[in-house]
Motif scaffolding. Structure first.
Motif, short mmCIF file in Angstrom:
data_model
loop_
_atom_site.label_atom_id
_atom_site.label_comp_id
_atom_site.label_asym_id
_atom_site.label_seq_id
_atom_site.Cartn_x
_atom_site.Cartn_y
_atom_site.Cartn_z
N ALA A 294 -44.24 -8.61 21.31
CA ALA A 294 -45.07 -9.34 20.29
C ALA A 294 -44.42 -9.16 18.97
O ALA A 294 -43.52 -7.84 18.74
N ASN A 295 -44.31 -9.96 18.26
CA ASN A 295 -43.46 -10.03 16.86
C ASN A 295 -44.01 -8.90 15.87
O ASN A 295 -43.28 -8.29 15.21
N ILE A 296 -45.17 -8.49 16.12
CA ILE A 296 -45.65 -7.66 15.18
C ILE A 296 -44.97 -6.21 15.16
O ILE A 296 -44.76 -5.58 14.05
N PHE A 297 -44.46 -6.00 16.33
CA PHE A 297 -43.53 -4.58 16.56
C PHE A 297 -42.27 -4.87 15.63
O PHE A 297 -41.62 -3.80 15.38
N ASN A 298 -41.96 -5.94 15.36
CA ASN A 298 -40.47 -6.20 14.55
C ASN A 298 -40.63 -5.82 13.17
O ASN A 298 -40.04 -5.48 12.42
N VAL A 299 -42.28 -5.47 12.45
CA VAL A 299 -42.21 -5.35 11.17
C VAL A 299 -42.82 -3.84 11.10
O VAL A 299 -43.15 -3.23 10.09
N ALA A 300 -43.37 -3.52 12.52
CA ALA A 300 -44.13 -2.05 12.59
C ALA A 300 -43.34 -0.85 12.64
O ALA A 300 -42.09 -0.77 12.81
N ASP A 301 -43.67 0.23 11.64
CA ASP A 301 -42.97 1.46 11.55
C ASP A 301 -43.15 2.33 12.91
O ASP A 301 -42.47 3.11 13.50
N TYR A 302 -44.51 2.07 13.38
CA TYR A 302 -44.87 2.85 14.76
C TYR A 302 -45.54 1.68 15.65
O TYR A 302 -46.43 0.90 15.28
N GLY A 303 -45.20 1.82 17.03
CA GLY A 303 -45.71 0.73 17.71
C GLY A 303 -46.56 1.42 18.80
O GLY A 303 -45.85 2.44 19.46
N ILE A 304 -47.74 0.98 19.13
CA ILE A 304 -48.19 1.48 20.72
C ILE A 304 -48.27 0.60 21.61
O ILE A 304 -49.29 -0.44 21.24
N VAL A 305 -47.80 0.50 22.57
CA VAL A 305 -47.80 -0.48 23.55
C VAL A 305 -49.02 -0.13 24.53
O VAL A 305 -48.82 0.82 25.13
#
Ligand code: FAD
Length: 322
Positions: A294-305
């Motif tokens: 998901a593109n949101i992970f490209n701007v996220a500092d922390y990602g939870i899949v």
């Protein structure tokens, strides 16, 4: 040349919005030794609000009173503010880049035949030169601008320029004036508002935003709970609003609200460019999405899949323990 700056304050239900204090801090940055004059419009005298502006750094305040100024109209507030500008001949004017600021300031700038720098997120002063930073292309880039002549007129994005510390020992003159407001083309008779609870989205330090992945209005309930334990507000993508999971007043993005909280938690939001336009300048971004691409992970500092329906309740439980 005058070294005076007018700060147009904004109230909601009689309470000053935080961005008013940030605008005072911005004015101080522009002219550290200048005189800061707060301007407030309303049906009443707004003395208490004027005093707050002084505690936050204004040197004096002019409150403009007229029965037509109970509710904002660009015509009414425009006429009232123009009367102070004529009288004070300021070096500059600062206001929050809010719905009211976005509507009022271009009108005043046009009347004054002045330029306007809108949506500034930072101000640097280099000698006599004041440089404003503002996002462009939906937040994909920033430009730096300076005003070489004429009025320094600027709106500032909320939550970017920190307010000064409140100093309850400060004092200053609060001048209440009855203003003439004539030939209004529109008068607001009554405002019927939808009941809204909790923290104001545009001023929240923490936002938990839900997208189409939340799947239903009921699916938003855990997001409200998470926002609650964090002392924040709930926002949404247009996908969620279009699907009727929540009200359009929660929409964040290019055609919704632009927010800059300290913490933005995107839940089940893919990260379309139009959504990023409204939140990518948040200080810390956490994304929860089951799709690792998901593109949101490209701007996220922390990602939870992961599945939001498992992750959000776990987060609530853990945060409650703190
Ligand atoms: P989707 O793109 O459908 O994403 C849903 C996400 O949820 C997916 O990434 C999926 O992997 C994830 N997901 C699904 N189930 C789960 C689960 N159980 N757990 C975890 N993750 C899950 N959009 C805005 O937001 N704001 C705007 O202001 C805006 N303005 C627009 C203006 C124009 C002119 C146009 C053309 C579009 C605009 N849009 C705006 C729409 C934008 O293009 C996207 O369609 C919209 O942002 C998508 O919303 P979404 O991310 O919620 O939905």
């Amino acid at each position: 040349m005058s070294d005076k700056l007018l700060v147009i304050g904004e109230t909601r239900d009689g309470v000053l919005r935080n961005v008013t204090f940030e605008a005072i801090a911005a004015a101080k940055k522009i002219k550290p030794d200048g005189e800061i004059v707060g301007v407030l419009c309303g049906e009443d005298e707004l003395e208490k609000q004027g005093q707050e502006m002084i505690y936050y750094g204004a040197d004096r305040v002019v409150t403009l009173k007229n029965s037509t100024l109970k509710t904002y109209t660009s015509d009414g507030f425009g006429q009232a503010v123009m009367s102070v500008i004529d009288e004070e001949s300021p070096y500059g004017i600062v206001m929050g880049h809010t719905a009211v600021g976005k509507d009022l300031t271009p009108k005043i700038a046009a009347k004054l035949e002045s330029g306007l720098i809108s949506d500034a997120t930072d101000i640097e002063v280099d000698g006599d030169e004041v440089v404003f930073t503002r996002p462009i292309y939906s937040g994909k880039a920033f430009e730096k601008k300076t005003i070489t002549s004429g009025l320094v007129f600027v709106t500032i994005r909320p939550n970017n320029i920190p307010a000064l510390d409140r100093d309850g020992s400060r004092s200053g003159d609060i001048q209440a004036k009855d203003v003439d407001v004539t030939d209004l083309r529109m008068v607001i008779k009554d405002v019927i508002r939808k009941a809204s609870e909790g923290v104001d989205l545009s001023e929240a330090n923490v936002i938990v935003a839900g997208g189409r992945g939340v799947k239903s209005a009921d699916g938003f309930k855990p997001l409200y709970e998470l926002a609650d334990v964090l002392g924040g507000a709930v926002g949404a993508s247009r996908g969620a609003c279009d699907a009727d999971y929540c009200d359009y007043s929660l929409q964040i993005g290019q055609t919704g609200k632009v927010v800059t909280p300290d913490l933005y938690i995107a839940v089940g939001i893919s990260g379309a460019i139009q959504h990023l336009a409204g939140m990518s300048n948040s200080k810390v971004i956490v994304a929860i999405n089951k799709d690792p691409e998901a593109n949101i992970f490209n701007v996220a500092d922390y990602g939870i899949v992961g599945d939001l329906f498992e992750v959000v309740p776990m987060l609530i439980e853990e945060i409650k323990k703190i």
